[in-house]
Design a protein around this motif. Sequence first.
Motif, short mmCIF file in Angstrom:
data_model
loop_
_atom_site.label_atom_id
_atom_site.label_comp_id
_atom_site.label_asym_id
_atom_site.label_seq_id
_atom_site.Cartn_x
_atom_site.Cartn_y
_atom_site.Cartn_z
N THR A 43 -2.23 -10.67 14.47
CA THR A 43 -2.37 -11.36 13.09
C THR A 43 -3.34 -10.65 12.36
O THR A 43 -3.72 -11.04 11.18
N GLU A 44 -4.11 -10.00 13.20
CA GLU A 44 -5.45 -9.47 12.52
C GLU A 44 -5.32 -8.06 11.62
O GLU A 44 -4.32 -7.29 11.90
N GLU A 45 -5.65 -8.16 10.45
CA GLU A 45 -5.19 -7.22 9.43
C GLU A 45 -5.46 -5.79 9.85
O GLU A 45 -4.83 -5.03 9.51
N ARG A 46 -6.66 -5.67 10.34
CA ARG A 46 -6.92 -3.97 10.83
C ARG A 46 -5.80 -3.93 11.96
O ARG A 46 -5.49 -2.46 11.93
N ILE A 47 -5.49 -4.59 12.76
CA ILE A 47 -4.65 -4.46 13.90
C ILE A 47 -3.30 -3.85 13.04
O ILE A 47 -2.50 -3.05 13.78
N LEU A 48 -2.94 -4.67 12.24
CA LEU A 48 -1.59 -4.49 11.54
C LEU A 48 -1.64 -3.11 10.96
O LEU A 48 -0.64 -2.14 10.75
N GLU A 78 6.37 -15.56 13.22
CA GLU A 78 6.58 -15.60 11.59
C GLU A 78 5.24 -15.52 11.09
O GLU A 78 5.18 -14.79 9.97
N GLN A 79 4.18 -15.75 11.67
CA GLN A 79 2.75 -15.42 11.04
C GLN A 79 2.41 -13.94 10.86
O GLN A 79 1.84 -13.41 10.05
N ILE A 80 2.88 -13.18 12.05
CA ILE A 80 2.65 -11.92 11.99
C ILE A 80 3.69 -11.22 10.89
O ILE A 80 2.81 -10.23 9.99
N ARG A 81 4.76 -11.67 10.69
CA ARG A 81 5.68 -11.18 9.82
C ARG A 81 5.24 -11.21 8.37
O ARG A 81 5.25 -10.28 7.43
N LYS A 82 4.77 -12.49 8.09
CA LYS A 82 4.40 -13.01 7.04
C LYS A 82 3.00 -12.02 6.47
O LYS A 82 2.65 -11.57 5.41
N LYS A 83 2.19 -11.90 7.29
CA LYS A 83 0.90 -11.02 7.10
C LYS A 83 1.50 -9.79 6.88
O LYS A 83 0.81 -9.16 5.94
N ALA A 84 2.24 -9.19 7.67
CA ALA A 84 2.79 -7.65 7.29
C ALA A 84 3.08 -7.78 6.08
O ALA A 84 2.60 -6.88 5.37
N ALA A 85 4.09 -8.51 5.73
CA ALA A 85 4.77 -8.43 4.43
C ALA A 85 3.68 -8.62 3.33
O ALA A 85 3.81 -7.99 2.22
N LEU A 134 0.75 -7.38 3.30
CA LEU A 134 -0.04 -6.10 3.40
C LEU A 134 1.00 -4.82 3.06
O LEU A 134 0.65 -3.75 3.14
N GLY A 135 2.40 -5.29 3.04
CA GLY A 135 3.36 -4.26 2.40
C GLY A 135 3.58 -3.24 3.79
O GLY A 135 3.93 -2.29 3.75
N ILE A 136 3.30 -3.83 4.96
CA ILE A 136 3.55 -2.95 6.27
C ILE A 136 4.88 -3.38 7.07
O ILE A 136 5.43 -4.40 6.95
N ASP A 137 5.66 -2.31 7.31
CA ASP A 137 6.84 -2.35 7.93
C ASP A 137 6.39 -2.34 9.51
O ASP A 137 6.10 -1.32 9.93
N LEU A 138 7.18 -3.52 10.05
CA LEU A 138 6.79 -3.61 11.66
C LEU A 138 8.44 -3.43 12.05
O LEU A 138 8.53 -4.05 13.38
N ALA A 139 9.24 -2.97 11.85
CA ALA A 139 10.66 -2.86 12.11
C ALA A 139 10.65 -2.49 13.61
O ALA A 139 11.38 -2.64 14.31
N ASP A 140 9.60 -1.28 13.58
CA ASP A 140 9.82 -0.65 15.01
C ASP A 140 8.70 -1.28 16.07
O ASP A 140 8.77 -0.45 17.09
N ALA A 141 8.17 -2.16 15.77
CA ALA A 141 7.51 -2.84 16.74
C ALA A 141 8.01 -3.96 17.44
O ALA A 141 8.99 -4.87 16.85
N GLN A 142 7.63 -4.43 18.73
CA GLN A 142 8.00 -5.64 19.41
C GLN A 142 7.08 -6.56 19.21
O GLN A 142 5.96 -6.47 18.97
#
Length: 696
Positions: A388-393, A414-421, A423-431
């Motif tokens: 959930t850390e921004e720099r990690i994302l 869900e918290q990771i997905r919301k944070k990524a969203a 930030l406009g970051i696509d995590l589709a390829d991450a587990q």
Amino acid sequence: MTRSVYVTGIDRGDGRQIVELGVMELLTRQVDRVGVFRPLVHHSPDRLFELLRARYRLSQDPATVYGMDYHEASALQAEQGTDELVSALVDRFHTVARDYEVILVLGTDFADTQLPDELALNARLANEFGASVIPVVGGRGQSAESVLAETRNAHRAYEGLGCDVLAMVANRVARDDRDAIAQSLGSRLPVPCYVVPDEPALSAPTVAQISQALGAKVLLGDDAGLARDALDFVFGGAMLPNFLAALTPGCLVVTPGDRADLVVGSLAAHSAGTPPIAGVLLTLNEVPPKEILTLAARLAPGTPVLSVAGTSFPTAAELFSMEGKLNAATPRKAETALGLFERYADTGELLQRVSAPSSDRLTPMMFEHKLLEQARSDKRRVVLPEGTEERILHAAEVLLRRGICDLTLLGPVEQIRKKAADLGIDLADAQLIDPATSELRDSFAEQYALLRAHKGVTVELAYDVVSDVNYFGTLMVQEGLADGMVSGSVHSTAATIRPAFEIIKTKPDTAIVSSVFFMCLADKVLAYGDCAVNPDPDARQLADIAIQSAATAAQFGVEPRIAMLSYSTGTSGTGADVDKVREATELVRSRRPDLRIEGPIQYDAAVEPSVAATKLPGSEVAGQASVLIFPDLNTGNNTYKAVQRSAGAIAVGPVLQGLRKPVNDLSRGALVSDIVNTVAITAIQAQNPNEKAVAQ
């Protein structure tokens, strides 16, 4: 030996900036001094050069990059002929070439140039510059047959004009046609042909670019939100339920400013991740009431809301004519472009054909390039507990776009997905895994209880322990569900490495776990050990640190020449501290007679040839040490920080060594680039066959 590479095309719209960026990446892996030359330019500064300058820290004076602008070239050619134009450009090229080992030449863009037979001009310039050519053919909107024909014709044209064609690139081809085109061209052309599929994210404008082009007013949004790609446009006019069903991932919502229901609805959908949007563009110069904007800001923090004066129809016409551009303000597009190029071009083959002279120096940028390339060559899975850390994302986005490794992120999903969203970051390829709810929690608890039974740990207690992200991530590594772990951006060093000591443990032939920092100086990379783990190692432990550090340095391309540091050089001093270093040096020599080592030795004698010539003449290490072993943590930690801050060195690490499987710690002040490098190092450590043998 090729020392200049000329990237050119046959028509406009080929998207060759991907190739130019990819070739620059290859050249800077091998050579310290790479110059850029664009014979003809529409306007200065040129956006691609500004991107290259920012990304690769080029010191080249921008005034030397450009030959002349198109108007000047057109007038010169009309008045004095092509020979005079070419002669002038050749003179300006050689003025630049004198100062660099390799020149990347950016060919003309075939757009509003008023130059006759532009392909022939590029071919002639390449020949006069002594440059090899990489022609790029654009395939967007074309059939497979058309792409095949154009690529073969382009090769014939440049080869027929006397060019040394390094490779052909068919770019922006339809994804469904990509493999068939590659197979067909591979059998029909005498040079390598790389076929790159179209990537919507590259041609999609960012919200910031849309705002600038339309002269929009930014009502809400931060820099991260404005950097999002607008992958689609959805125009609001329907009632809310039907409108929400029309939203697509990464779309820009365009709606009249008086439709507060659509504004709030689309931002609420973004907040829920169903789907994440790029932003909202309001037309008619209408702005929702303050209360609505306040609610919008709370629903989707950072998501842009823009306002323009025009109506929806002319706004739509402008939007559909926009195309995203690579420039210094779009670093995420650059990562996407490089990831695409490196996936579909055989970079090893291309670099061999370029035959760029390898530099004797190992610069920080070359070291970083080698890290990423080595990690990519044999992809591993790294688990990042701080999901959930921004720099990690942001680091995860770079790692995934560049194809450096596979990733697992831990935390509330869900918290990771919301944070990524946000930030406009696509995590589709991450587990994504939440340790608290994962089906692995029960088996991990049993495994941890078994490992720690001698400490009285029960399954019930272990069930609570393994919900901690660092323990869960470490158990993933232990059980082979991940190859390595990186944590520490928001956790202490103890919280990061304690689970590794308890679960993974040290290698059978290793006395202790230690660390090394790679110190990237202006013209070389040194390994410093141990600056992070062991407060006051004894002679045996110090010898172990030296042997481990030499192995780590060699694994990452730094030839190990070990200096066992002390306040005394050779036999000039005595005392317990010097004796410890002297004993450790002899232990290394007896255990590893193949290693080059000197000690005790002072820092200046270790790294400065002139001092070494006086203090230790004839030593094969003094004056050229690459692995520097400090006698204690106090000395090592202060020295690495002093060199980092005072000499402007980049410190990569600490890299832990001695564990059965790789776990690495981050500084809590780590930058995104630090995280990327540390993850790449961890992936490379996991490639080590000796590590894999131990795991078996």
